[in-house]
Design a protein around this motif. Structure first.
Motif, short mmCIF file in Angstrom:
data_model
loop_
_atom_site.label_atom_id
_atom_site.label_comp_id
_atom_site.label_asym_id
_atom_site.label_seq_id
_atom_site.Cartn_x
_atom_site.Cartn_y
_atom_site.Cartn_z
N LYS A 129 -27.27 -30.34 -42.18
CA LYS A 129 -26.19 -31.39 -42.86
C LYS A 129 -26.78 -31.82 -43.91
O LYS A 129 -27.97 -32.47 -43.87
N TYR A 138 -20.60 -33.71 -47.51
CA TYR A 138 -21.69 -32.96 -46.76
C TYR A 138 -21.21 -31.42 -46.83
O TYR A 138 -20.37 -31.26 -46.63
N HIS A 140 -22.46 -28.34 -44.08
CA HIS A 140 -23.30 -27.85 -43.15
C HIS A 140 -23.57 -26.45 -43.45
O HIS A 140 -22.88 -25.52 -43.68
N GLU B 218 -17.93 -31.30 -45.11
CA GLU B 218 -17.41 -32.60 -44.58
C GLU B 218 -17.17 -33.89 -45.39
O GLU B 218 -18.02 -33.72 -46.43
#
Ligand SMILES: Cc1cc2nc3c(=O)[nH]c(=O)nc-3n(C[C@H](O)[C@H](O)[C@H](O)COP(=O)(O)OP(=O)(O)OC[C@H]3O[C@@H](n4cnc5c(N)ncnc54)[C@H](O)[C@@H]3O)c2cc1C
Ligand SMILES: Nc1ncnc2c1ncn2[C@@H]1O[C@H](COP(=O)(O)O)[C@@H](O)[C@H]1O
Lengths: 320, 246
Positions: A129, A138, A140, B218
């Protein structure tokens, strides 16, 4: 098979990011059932690296390497990785780390991901991450190559003690300093740098002019902090460019960031968001920074900051 | 001197970042794309070499047709020719391999990239290009002078700067300082008109596999509300006892 980690030092002394990198490398090594080999260039007291989990240190010493040379350093780390048949190479995402890491990656034909904030979710597939869009998100990301180069973000993982006995071995790679030569270095040695600082005190246009920067410097001094500023402040020449932080300036990942007279524009926040605790001092309760901060004082910097400096001096005197 | 400026096509700094397709794709909806700010400083420095030293300046991007307006903007600022390598930019290494090929084909003396792109934040493409093309490399470059084959570069380091001597062929990772903010140019009408007729070559990509692959994006967790205090004693208390940072 070990995890190789590059440990950054200055004047022989290992930086905190080196301790963090070794701690992190140990975390990965544990996941993979292997050990950590640190590469130390002109570092003193390499035993110290054992405290964080290194079981072997490859010591390289050569006066030619006293000033950082990206090509030579990258070459050394790549040779160490080959010698150790490393599957993972950890390098910090500091300015020097980011300078050398891409060269290491090409040398090892390894996929490279910088700004990694956590241990891999899994090591097979190898997925990490990392922050992207300048801390606005973020990603991954899977590294698919046999050898992986991981750039560890500053102050994201932390330093963990993990006492390990260290086998030290002197390492004599071929040293190729290439044809980029340092002719002079112009560096304030008495000041805490933004990159190394645990605390950063930053001023914006709300301070009205360069003549008022004593406020920022006095506060920074009691806290042992580095000073920084918003972009317009450096564009107007109130402060040097090197203090400009934000999306297009230096990144800040300190434990504490104190913003004084800074509105909190999205570009500013992006660059300082990796800081753990944020404090804002601003006359305008509607300033966007209040939405991004942990603690705030709505007030005039010219009143609040001298008080804060004074009370901190008293606090430090009591807690010394 | 032949200069290539590598241009990354990135969301404007004011963009809100969102994702689609189960957080696997960047949501371009309502997003304005611009020349990566670090590359704009480099391009502006390249214009100086063109005007003062007669350099020719090409710009290159690895990306799909959607990046052409960004390349046209670079032409409007004053670049002579643009090259687009027609493939999706998936990771830094594969982008660097495509650009290295462009550099070999075009025999460039100086390659100017940015310290980092503000989307991927890789900070890797210029360094990889340098290694792949066997060129000298200076990152965090805040000043550059070229005389014949010799280059003097200034690099920002922690707490100061460093002056370096090197030679062409050279790759730099540039940033603000190469030129000042006030030197940046907004394309004028004449530039925009001229840009329309300047060459924009579309090149086929070479075989270059991505070595890293994003599996999921994210967003940072929403943060708690700010704690407002009205005196400095309370602030010191909280920083000491609650946040434990002093
Ligand atoms: C492409 C691009 C990139 C950018 N990159 C960056 C970047 O990297 N970093 C960056 O910082 N900016 C960046 N910016 C600029 C950003 O958009 C803002 O303009 C900038 O951050 C504002 O700086 P400031 O907060 O100091 O000034 P202002 O927005 O003018 O805010 C001053 C603040 O001070 C407060 N104030 C006034 N008087 C007092 C007082 N007496 N006491 C306390 N508070 C007071 C005001 O209420 C106000 O909130 C970028 C912009 C663009 C377009
Ligand atoms: N797709 C791309 N096309 C052209 N140049 C790029 C591309 N991606 C990155 N670059 C260049 O490499 C620099 C650093 O990008 P990055 O490694 O993604 O942080 C950018 O500032 C550009 O100069």
């Amino acid at each position: 098979m070990s995890v190789v980690v590059y440990t950054e030092s200055e004047g022989g002394k290992f930086k905190k990011i080196a301790q963090e990198a070794v701690s992190y490398a140990k975390g990965i090594a544990d996941m993979m059932g292997t050990t950590v080999t640190a590469v130390a260039v002109n570092g003193n007291n390499t035993d110290e690296l054992g405290n964080y989990g290194a079981s072997k240190v490859l010591e390289v010493s050569d006066p030619k390497l006293d000033t950082f040379n990206a090509e030579a350093y990258a070459d050394i780390v790549a040779q160490a990785a080959k010698e150790e048949s490393a599957e993972v190479v950890v390098i910090t995402s500091s300015a020097n780390g980011k300078f050398m890491a891409p060269l290491v990656a090409v040398n090892l034909e390894a996929g490279y991901v910088p700004n990694v904030t956590e241990l891999p979710k899994s090591t097979s597939p190898f997925t990490v991450k990392h922050s992207v869009y300048t801390n606005k998100a973020y990603s991954h990301t899977e590294i698919k190559t046999a050898v992986k180069v991981v750039g560890l973000a500053k102050n994201a993982y932390g330093v963990y003690e993990n006492a390990t006995s260290v086998e030290k071995s002197s390492f004599s790679p071929s040293i190729n300093t290439g044809s980029v030569e340092v002719v002079s270095v112009d560096k304030a040695t008495d000041k805490v740098t933004i990159a190394d600082a645990e605390i950063v005190v930053s001023g914006g246009r709300g301070l009205k002019g360069p003549e008022n920067w004593g406020l920022i410097e006095d506060l920074a001094e009691v806290l042992g902090a580095a000073t920084a500023c918003s972009k317009p402040v450096s564009d107007m020449g109130w402060r040097p460019h090197s203090e400009h932080v934000g999306q297009t300036g230096k990144p800040v990942a300190s434990n504490l960031y104190i913003a004084i007279g800074i509105s909190g524009a999205i570009q500013h926040l992006a660059g300082i968001n990796a800081s753990k605790v944020k404090v804002v001092i601003n006359t305008d309760p509607e300033a966007p920074f209040f939405k991004a901060a942990d603690y705030g004082i709505v007030g005039d910097a010219f009143e609040v900051v001298p008080q804060l400096t004074q009370k901190l001096k008293e606090f430090k005197a009591q807690n010394a | 001197m032949k200069i290539l400026v590598c241009i990354s096509h990135v969301p404007d700094t004011t963009s809100k970042i969102n994702f689609t397709d189960g957080d696997t794709k960047f949501d371009t909806n309502g997003v304005q794309f611009v020349i990566n700010p670090n590359d704009e400083f480099g391009l502006t420095r390249a214009m100086w070499f063109k005007e003062k030293q007669g350099a020719s300046v090409h710009v290159a991007n690895v990306g799909g047709p959607e990046t052409e307006p960004t390349l046209r903007k670079a032409l409007a600022i004053g670049a002579d020719e643009a090259i687009r390598v027609n493939t999706t930019a998936t990771d830094g290494y594969s982008v660097a391999k495509q650009l290295a090929q462009v550099i070999k084909d075009g025999n460039y003396d100086l390659v100017i990239g940015g310290r980092e792109s503000i989307d991927y934040n890789g900070g890797m493409v210029p360094g990889m290009i340098a290694k792949l093309t066997d060129s000298n490399f200076v990152n965090n470059c805040i000043g550059l002078e070229i005389e014949g084959n010799d280059a003097t570069a200034i690099r920002e380091i922690d707490g100061g700067k460093e002056t370096l001597k090197t030679s062409l062929p050279l790759v730099i990772g540039g940033q603000k300082g190469l030129v000042e903010e006030s030197d940046l140019r907004i394309p004028n009408m004449r530039g925009i008109m001229q840009a329309r007729s300047k060459p924009l070559h579309v090149k086929d990509p070479i075989e270059a596999q991505a070595e890293t692959q994003t599996t999921q994006f994210e967003k940072p967790a929403p943060r708690g509300a700010v704690k407002l205090v009205d005196n400095v004693e309370d602030l010191i208390n909280l920083l000491h006892n609650e946040a434990k940072v002093i």
